[in-house]
Every structure is written in C-alpha cells, then in structure tokens.
Design a protein around this motif. Structure first.
Motif: not given
Ligand SMILES: CC(C)(COP(=O)(O)OP(=O)(O)OC[C@H]1O[C@@H](n2cnc3c(N)ncnc32)[C@H](O)[C@@H]1OP(=O)(O)O)[C@@H](O)C(=O)NCCC(=O)NCCS
Length: 141
Positions: A23-34, A36-50
């Motif tokens: 949605s924000v055009g970050w194709t470097a991430y969306t072009g490599a979903p694995d 992206l998954r690893a980046a989020v899983a390996g982060s120290s802290f993730v916060v989401v808004a819903r």
C-alpha cells in the motif's frame, strides 16, 4: 469508524504484511515475501495498528535493549495517514525503549518524513552542525 488498536505483535499473516507494505509502494519488500517474513520475525519489537481487524500500520525496531534502538520501518496505509496512526506506532516503540538513549533511523529525504520524525523528537544528523556527528551506510546488493 471502528476504533484503532495499537499493540505489540508476534504473529502477523504474511498476506496482511505484503498488502500493507504494497500500500505504500515498498516493492523491495513485497517482491521478496520470504525476506519480509524473516525481517519481521527477526525484529526486536514489532507493533501493529489495526482498525476493525484490518492491518493499517506497523513499526518495527532492532535493539540490544541497552544502548541502541534502530527503527527500521514505520508505515501507515495511505487512507489512514495524517490521523495519528504513525505517531501512535512510533510512540509505542519509543515507550518500549525509553531506557535506551540512542535511537537512530535511516529514511528518504522527503519533507513529510522530516516533519514526522521531528514531531517525535528525532533530529537530522546535518542539524547537529559540522564537526559533530557523521552517519555511514553501506548497501550490498
Ligand atoms: C511517515 C508516516 C509513517 C507518517 O504516519 P502518519 O500516520 O501519516 O503520521 P501522523 O498522522 O501520526 O502524523 C504525526 C505528525 O507528523 C507530522 N507529519 C506526518 N506526515 C506528514 C506530512 N506528510 N507532512 C508534514 N507533516 C507530517 C505532522 O506533524 C503530524 O502531526 P499533525 O497531523 O497533527 O500535523 C506515513 O506517512 C507513511 O506510512 N508513509 C509511507 C511510508 C514511509 O515513508 N515511512 C517512513 C520511512 S521508514
């Protein structure tokens, strides 16, 4: 309008992640979903808004919980921007790492981003003046 929730997250559906990053055009991430998954899983802290269960924003940080907090991503869906979601996400990160003195990030040279980060207490390296701080970055690939 449904209420906004901002909470730490550990398990986010990959489809929701790729949809948000797209949605924000970050194709470097969306072009490599694995990646992206690893980046989020390996982060120290993730916060989401819903809102109404829909993922509308995310921030993630890397930290040793002692000396450094590196903000890697903060992003909000375009249709939710300028409503305080980004501020709520970054505030959650700053609260989580309140005991850590040094907080850094790297971002694009755009006026909106400067205004956003300055509104949350960050200052650009160049504003410290000559002979004070330098930032270095190396991109491989
Ligand atoms: C940058 C971003 C995360 C800001 O999120 P947001 O939810 O729109 O920001 P907020 O509504 O919480 O704004 C908080 C304050 O930041 C400043 N600000 C935010 N966006 C701004 C803009 N485009 N222009 C000027 N000031 C801005 C304002 O002071 C704002 O307060 P105000 O609305 O009361 O004036 C969002 O625009 C975004 O996701 N952009 C695309 C992804 C990106 O570039 N992320 C940052 C790089 S990692």
């Amino acid at each position: 309008m449904d209420d906004l929730t901002v909470e730490p997250a550990t398990d986010i559906a990959l489809d929701d992640l790729t949809d948000l990053y797209a949605s924000v055009g970050w194709t470097a991430y969306t072009g490599a979903p694995d990646v992206l998954r690893a980046a989020v899983a390996g982060s120290s802290f993730v916060v989401v808004a819903r809102r109404g269960g829909r993922l509308v924003g995310l921030a993630r940080a890397l930290s040793d919980d002692a000396t450094i907090c590196y903000l890697q991503d903060v992003l909000v869906r375009p249709d939710e921007q300028r409503t305080g979601v980004g501020r709520a996400l970054l505030t959650a990160v700053l609260d989580r790492y309140a005991a850590v003195r040094q907080k850094v990030l790297l971002t694009d040279d755009e006026p909106g981003q400067r205004a956003f980060y300055e509104s949350l207490g960050y200052a650009e390296i160049r504003d410290f003046g000559p002979g004070t701080l330098r930032a270095f970055v190396r991109f491989d690939g």
